[in-house]
Motif scaffolding. Structure first.
Motif, PDB file in Angstrom:
ATOM      1  N   GLU A   1       0.823  -1.209   0.000  1.00 43.05           N
ATOM      2  CA  GLU A   1       0.000   0.000   0.000  1.00 43.05           C
ATOM      3  C   GLU A   1       0.861   1.264   0.000  1.00 43.05           C
ATOM      4  O   GLU A   1       0.469   2.297  -0.542  1.00 43.05           O
ATOM      5  CB  GLU A   1      -0.936   0.001   1.209  1.00 43.05           C
ATOM      6  CG  GLU A   1      -2.063  -1.027   1.103  1.00 43.05           C
ATOM      7  CD  GLU A   1      -2.953  -1.031   2.317  1.00 43.05           C
ATOM      8  OE1 GLU A   1      -2.486  -0.638   3.404  1.00 43.05           O
ATOM      9  OE2 GLU A   1      -4.119  -1.442   2.189  1.00 43.05           O
TER      10      GLU A   1
ATOM     11  N   ARG B   1      -8.290 -13.871  -9.168  1.00 49.21           N
ATOM     12  CA  ARG B   1      -7.044 -13.396  -8.559  1.00 49.21           C
ATOM     13  C   ARG B   1      -5.875 -14.304  -8.924  1.00 49.21           C
ATOM     14  O   ARG B   1      -4.764 -13.828  -9.187  1.00 49.21           O
ATOM     15  CB  ARG B   1      -7.210 -13.299  -7.042  1.00 49.21           C
ATOM     16  CG  ARG B   1      -8.176 -12.197  -6.618  1.00 49.21           C
ATOM     17  CD  ARG B   1      -8.528 -12.309  -5.145  1.00 49.21           C
ATOM     18  NE  ARG B   1      -9.385 -11.209  -4.710  1.00 49.21           N
ATOM     19  CZ  ARG B   1     -10.694 -11.184  -4.885  1.00 49.21           C
ATOM     20  NH1 ARG B   1     -11.311 -12.186  -5.513  1.00 49.21           N
ATOM     21  NH2 ARG B   1     -11.406 -10.158  -4.449  1.00 49.21           N
TER      22      ARG B   1
ATOM     23  N   SER C   1      -3.351 -13.992  -2.985  1.00 51.26           N
ATOM     24  CA  SER C   1      -4.334 -13.198  -3.721  1.00 51.26           C
ATOM     25  C   SER C   1      -4.534 -11.811  -3.133  1.00 51.26           C
ATOM     26  O   SER C   1      -5.016 -10.910  -3.815  1.00 51.26           O
ATOM     27  CB  SER C   1      -5.679 -13.937  -3.765  1.00 51.26           C
ATOM     28  OG  SER C   1      -6.184 -14.135  -2.454  1.00 51.26           O
ATOM     29  N   ARG C   2      -4.153 -11.595  -1.877  1.00 57.26           N
ATOM     30  CA  ARG C   2      -4.303 -10.267  -1.287  1.00 57.26           C
ATOM     31  C   ARG C   2      -3.413  -9.240  -1.991  1.00 57.26           C
ATOM     32  O   ARG C   2      -3.678  -8.045  -1.957  1.00 57.26           O
ATOM     33  CB  ARG C   2      -3.972 -10.325   0.207  1.00 57.26           C
ATOM     34  CG  ARG C   2      -5.107 -10.919   1.036  1.00 57.26           C
ATOM     35  CD  ARG C   2      -4.664 -11.277   2.416  1.00 57.26           C
ATOM     36  NE  ARG C   2      -3.737 -12.409   2.389  1.00 57.26           N
ATOM     37  CZ  ARG C   2      -3.357 -13.078   3.471  1.00 57.26           C
ATOM     38  NH1 ARG C   2      -3.810 -12.719   4.645  1.00 57.26           N
ATOM     39  NH2 ARG C   2      -2.522 -14.093   3.383  1.00 57.26           N
TER      40      ARG C   2
ATOM     41  N   ASP D   1      -5.536  -7.638  -4.555  1.00 60.15           N
ATOM     42  CA  ASP D   1      -6.488  -6.706  -3.948  1.00 60.15           C
ATOM     43  C   ASP D   1      -5.836  -5.373  -3.614  1.00 60.15           C
ATOM     44  O   ASP D   1      -6.424  -4.300  -3.832  1.00 60.15           O
ATOM     45  CB  ASP D   1      -7.078  -7.322  -2.670  1.00 60.15           C
ATOM     46  CG  ASP D   1      -7.876  -8.586  -2.935  1.00 60.15           C
ATOM     47  OD1 ASP D   1      -8.333  -8.762  -4.085  1.00 60.15           O
ATOM     48  OD2 ASP D   1      -8.027  -9.399  -2.008  1.00 60.15           O
TER      49      ASP D   1
ATOM     50  N   VAL E   1      -5.238  -3.397  -6.876  1.00 61.67           N
ATOM     51  CA  VAL E   1      -6.500  -2.879  -7.412  1.00 61.67           C
ATOM     52  C   VAL E   1      -6.965  -1.679  -6.591  1.00 61.67           C
ATOM     53  O   VAL E   1      -7.426  -0.670  -7.143  1.00 61.67           O
ATOM     54  CB  VAL E   1      -7.584  -3.980  -7.430  1.00 61.67           C
ATOM     55  CG1 VAL E   1      -8.960  -3.381  -7.718  1.00 61.67           C
ATOM     56  CG2 VAL E   1      -7.252  -5.035  -8.483  1.00 61.67           C
ATOM     57  N   LYS E   2      -6.836  -1.762  -5.286  1.00 61.98           N
ATOM     58  CA  LYS E   2      -7.220  -0.649  -4.424  1.00 61.98           C
ATOM     59  C   LYS E   2      -6.433   0.609  -4.779  1.00 61.98           C
ATOM     60  O   LYS E   2      -6.992   1.707  -4.892  1.00 61.98           O
ATOM     61  CB  LYS E   2      -6.973  -1.018  -2.953  1.00 61.98           C
ATOM     62  CG  LYS E   2      -7.273   0.116  -1.979  1.00 61.98           C
ATOM     63  CD  LYS E   2      -6.917  -0.281  -0.562  1.00 61.98           C
ATOM     64  CE  LYS E   2      -7.103   0.895   0.397  1.00 61.98           C
ATOM     65  NZ  LYS E   2      -6.717   0.556   1.786  1.00 61.98           N
TER      66      LYS E   2
ATOM     67  N   THR F   1     -15.125  -5.026  -9.457  1.00 61.65           N
ATOM     68  CA  THR F   1     -14.990  -6.267  -8.698  1.00 61.65           C
ATOM     69  C   THR F   1     -16.146  -7.188  -9.061  1.00 61.65           C
ATOM     70  O   THR F   1     -17.303  -6.761  -9.064  1.00 61.65           O
ATOM     71  CB  THR F   1     -15.027  -5.996  -7.179  1.00 61.65           C
ATOM     72  OG1 THR F   1     -13.939  -5.146  -6.827  1.00 61.65           O
ATOM     73  CG2 THR F   1     -14.928  -7.298  -6.397  1.00 61.65           C
TER      74      THR F   1
ATOM     75  N   TRP G   1     -17.807 -10.093  -7.526  1.00 64.65           N
ATOM     76  CA  TRP G   1     -17.775 -10.717  -6.212  1.00 64.65           C
ATOM     77  C   TRP G   1     -17.730 -12.235  -6.296  1.00 64.65           C
ATOM     78  O   TRP G   1     -18.468 -12.849  -7.054  1.00 64.65           O
ATOM     79  CB  TRP G   1     -18.991 -10.263  -5.382  1.00 64.65           C
ATOM     80  CG  TRP G   1     -18.958  -8.790  -5.126  1.00 64.65           C
ATOM     81  CD1 TRP G   1     -19.751  -7.832  -5.682  1.00 64.65           C
ATOM     82  CD2 TRP G   1     -18.047  -8.093  -4.275  1.00 64.65           C
ATOM     83  NE1 TRP G   1     -19.404  -6.585  -5.238  1.00 64.65           N
ATOM     84  CE2 TRP G   1     -18.354  -6.713  -4.370  1.00 64.65           C
ATOM     85  CE3 TRP G   1     -16.997  -8.499  -3.447  1.00 64.65           C
ATOM     86  CZ2 TRP G   1     -17.652  -5.740  -3.659  1.00 64.65           C
ATOM     87  CZ3 TRP G   1     -16.293  -7.536  -2.734  1.00 64.65           C
ATOM     88  CH2 TRP G   1     -16.630  -6.174  -2.846  1.00 64.65           C
TER      89      TRP G   1
ATOM     90  N   GLY H   1     -13.348 -12.300  -9.081  1.00 63.47           N
ATOM     91  CA  GLY H   1     -12.125 -11.527  -9.251  1.00 63.47           C
ATOM     92  C   GLY H   1     -12.398 -10.129  -9.750  1.00 63.47           C
ATOM     93  O   GLY H   1     -13.264  -9.433  -9.206  1.00 63.47           O
ATOM     94  N   TYR H   2     -11.740  -9.740 -10.851  1.00 61.60           N
ATOM     95  CA  TYR H   2     -11.834  -8.363 -11.354  1.00 61.60           C
ATOM     96  C   TYR H   2     -11.953  -8.329 -12.873  1.00 61.60           C
ATOM     97  O   TYR H   2     -11.569  -9.262 -13.562  1.00 61.60           O
ATOM     98  CB  TYR H   2     -10.587  -7.558 -10.941  1.00 61.60           C
ATOM     99  CG  TYR H   2     -10.410  -7.443  -9.460  1.00 61.60           C
ATOM    100  CD1 TYR H   2     -11.144  -6.522  -8.714  1.00 61.60           C
ATOM    101  CD2 TYR H   2      -9.507  -8.252  -8.779  1.00 61.60           C
ATOM    102  CE1 TYR H   2     -10.999  -6.396  -7.350  1.00 61.60           C
ATOM    103  CE2 TYR H   2      -9.332  -8.147  -7.402  1.00 61.60           C
ATOM    104  CZ  TYR H   2     -10.086  -7.211  -6.691  1.00 61.60           C
ATOM    105  OH  TYR H   2      -9.927  -7.105  -5.337  1.00 61.60           O
TER     106      TYR H   2
END
Length: 230
Positions: free
Chosen positions: A94, A177, A193-194, A197, A200-201, A218, A220, A223-224
């Motif tokens: 992040e 993911r 897989s985090r 995430d 993407v964030k 997303t 749900w 994935g994306y």
């Protein structure tokens, strides 16, 4: 002629010397720092092409060092983290790290990560094909590693840019993911897989609300996808 300069930051001198052995064997120059303050000093002096940065360091920890470097530079950063430090790994990403490696690691994994990150950051200069996708108010150039929104270039770490390029090159296709880890990070990536995430964030913070003709969505439970309207 060397392939590039790598700054390794770790307070374990044995790990540093092991990394020196393998990295120099691959044709890279290497500089070593053993604490956070020395890392920031050498970063300014050496101007490395890539930084391998341990999280647990004396004086300033790796997260602080990463944050300080990101104030002035988008140099690729690979975090080194002890097994089980999940929170620190996610926080590091992040803050702007491009990748992370969990200790203990194998030398071949380290070298593969270094080559992959440097390749993404520098592009392939001999490749003639321009890797560019455009949508309303959005331009993603993987050849020059440039992301532009409304004509303005947005500072974007290499991994984020490669991820959005991959999604936008396959509009309306849903990726799990695991598929994104395999196709963007590569078969040699051993993350979880985090990681997807987190990236993407960070992309959404840059892109959300720019246009009503496309969106990073997303799906749900799956994935994306990059949703594009006709």
């Amino acid at each position: 002629m060397t392939k590039g300069k790598i700054l390794v930051v770790d307070d374990d001198k044995n790990i540093c010397e092991l990394l020196r052995l393998y990295i120099e064997k691959e044709g890279y120059d290497i500089e070593i720092a053993n604490d956070g303050q020395e890392a920031l000093t050498k970063f300014k002096e050496v101007q490395p092409d890539l930084i391998m940065l341990d999280i647990m360091l004396p004086i300033h920890d790796g997260l602080y060092v990463c944050r300080e470097i990101r104030k002035t530079s988008q140099v690729p950063i690979i975090m080194l983290t002890a097994k089980g430090e999940v929170f620190d790994k996610v926080l590091g990403l992040e803050l702007g790290a491009d990748d992370y490696v969990v200790k203990p690691f194998e030398a071949k994994e380290i070298i593969a990560r270094i080559k992959a990150v440097l390749r993404r950051a520098g592009g392939d200069k001999v490749e003639e094909e321009i890797k560019l996708v455009k949508y309303d108010k959005l331009s993603i150039n993987l050849t020059n590693y440039e992301l532009k929104v409304n004509g303005v270039q947005i500072d974007t770490p290499p991994k984020e840019l490669e991820l959005i390029y991959h999604l936008a090159s396959n509009p309306n296709r849903v990726f799990t993911r695991d598929q994104l880890l395999d196709e963007v990070w590569g078969f040699d990536y051993y993350g979880d897989s985090r990681t997807v995430d987190v990236h993407v964030k960070r992309l959404r913070e840059k892109l959300e609300g720019v246009s009503d003709k496309w969106a990073l969505k997303t799906v749900w439970g799956v994935g994306y996808k990059f949703e594009a309207k006709d």
